[in-house]
Design a protein around this motif. Structure first.
Motif, short mmCIF file in Angstrom:
data_model
loop_
_atom_site.label_atom_id
_atom_site.label_comp_id
_atom_site.label_asym_id
_atom_site.label_seq_id
_atom_site.Cartn_x
_atom_site.Cartn_y
_atom_site.Cartn_z
N GLU A 56 20.78 -5.42 20.95
CA GLU A 56 20.23 -6.77 21.08
C GLU A 56 19.88 -7.41 19.74
O GLU A 56 19.70 -8.62 19.65
CB GLU A 56 19.01 -6.78 22.02
CG GLU A 56 17.91 -5.80 21.68
CD GLU A 56 18.21 -4.36 22.11
OE1 GLU A 56 17.58 -3.47 21.54
OE2 GLU A 56 19.07 -4.12 22.96
N LYS A 57 19.85 -6.64 18.66
CA LYS A 57 19.60 -7.17 17.31
C LYS A 57 20.91 -7.45 16.58
O LYS A 57 20.91 -7.70 15.39
CB LYS A 57 18.79 -6.16 16.50
CG LYS A 57 17.42 -5.86 17.06
CD LYS A 57 16.76 -4.78 16.22
CE LYS A 57 15.53 -4.25 16.89
NZ LYS A 57 14.98 -3.10 16.18
N SER A 58 22.04 -7.37 17.28
CA SER A 58 23.39 -7.57 16.72
C SER A 58 23.76 -6.53 15.67
O SER A 58 24.58 -6.79 14.80
CB SER A 58 23.53 -8.98 16.14
OG SER A 58 23.40 -9.94 17.15
N GLU A 59 23.20 -5.33 15.79
CA GLU A 59 23.56 -4.23 14.91
C GLU A 59 24.70 -3.46 15.59
O GLU A 59 24.65 -3.19 16.78
CB GLU A 59 22.38 -3.29 14.69
CG GLU A 59 21.20 -3.96 14.02
CD GLU A 59 19.95 -3.10 14.07
OE1 GLU A 59 19.29 -2.99 13.03
OE2 GLU A 59 19.62 -2.57 15.16
N SER A 86 23.92 -2.07 27.41
CA SER A 86 23.21 -0.97 26.73
C SER A 86 23.60 0.40 27.30
O SER A 86 22.89 1.37 27.11
CB SER A 86 21.70 -1.18 26.85
OG SER A 86 21.32 -1.15 28.21
N CYS A 87 24.74 0.47 27.99
CA CYS A 87 25.21 1.73 28.57
C CYS A 87 26.47 2.22 27.87
O CYS A 87 27.32 1.42 27.50
CB CYS A 87 25.56 1.55 30.04
SG CYS A 87 24.20 1.17 31.10
N ASN A 111 12.87 -0.88 25.38
CA ASN A 111 11.99 -0.62 24.25
C ASN A 111 12.50 0.50 23.35
O ASN A 111 11.81 0.92 22.45
CB ASN A 111 10.59 -0.26 24.75
CG ASN A 111 9.95 -1.40 25.50
OD1 ASN A 111 10.18 -2.56 25.19
ND2 ASN A 111 9.17 -1.07 26.51
N GLN A 112 13.69 0.99 23.60
CA GLN A 112 14.25 2.07 22.80
C GLN A 112 15.49 1.59 22.07
O GLN A 112 16.18 0.70 22.53
CB GLN A 112 14.69 3.25 23.68
CG GLN A 112 13.57 3.96 24.38
CD GLN A 112 14.13 5.09 25.22
OE1 GLN A 112 15.11 4.93 25.92
NE2 GLN A 112 13.50 6.24 25.13
N ASP A 113 15.75 2.19 20.92
CA ASP A 113 17.06 1.96 20.35
C ASP A 113 18.01 3.00 20.95
O ASP A 113 17.59 3.92 21.62
CB ASP A 113 17.03 2.00 18.82
CG ASP A 113 16.68 3.36 18.25
OD1 ASP A 113 17.12 4.37 18.81
OD2 ASP A 113 15.99 3.40 17.22
N ILE A 114 19.28 2.83 20.72
CA ILE A 114 20.28 3.66 21.39
C ILE A 114 20.19 5.12 21.00
O ILE A 114 20.57 6.00 21.74
CB ILE A 114 21.70 3.08 21.17
CG1 ILE A 114 22.69 3.67 22.17
CG2 ILE A 114 22.15 3.29 19.74
CD1 ILE A 114 22.49 3.21 23.57
#
Length: 131
Positions: A56-59, A100-101, A119-122
């Motif tokens: 979601e931060k475009s990383e 996010s999957c 609330n987690q990063d991948i």
């Protein structure tokens, strides 16, 4: 820190050399020049193709699996392995990324789903096994 757009000009490939050992490299090639931007060693051969996805931060992140059942989540910017875990048998199929999957099939008739919570990063994803 490199800007988030830095990895957009890259092509990613797993290269398994014809040399002793079962190792492999994820290589990031510059689209414009063909030069290698970085090389990330993997523990075993990888027959699947690496897949890019964005948070979601475009990383940008790269996900790939190897023939020993390890799944890797790698920073698209610099090739740093953010997460590695052995979750399956042999990953021959390429993973897919949807929102996010991350979903990937493994030998042993299993399908794995990596799910990132809001609330987690991948790299802190949870694993689900579907049979």
């Amino acid at each position: 820190s490199l800007p988030s757009w830095y990895c957009e000009g890259l092509i990613f490939s797993n290269i398994s050399p014809m040399q002793p050992g079962n190792w492999c490299n994820l290589i990031a090639f510059d689209k414009a020049t063909g030069e290698i931007r970085y090389r990330t060693p993997l523990k075993f051969y990888s027959w699947s193709s690496p897949v890019a996805f964005y948070n979601e931060k475009s990383e940008m992140f790269i996900v790939t699996g190897d023939t020993y059942g390890n799944i890797y989540i790698i920073s698209g910017k610099d090739g740093k392995v953010l997460h590695r875990s052995q979750i399956g048998n042999n990953f021959e199929s390429s993973p897919i990324a949807v929102d996010s999957c991350i979903i990937v099939g493994s030998r042993g008739q299993e399908i794995y789903k990596y799910q990132s919570n809001e609330n987690q990063d991948i790299s802190n994803a949870s694993l689900y096994s579907i049979r």
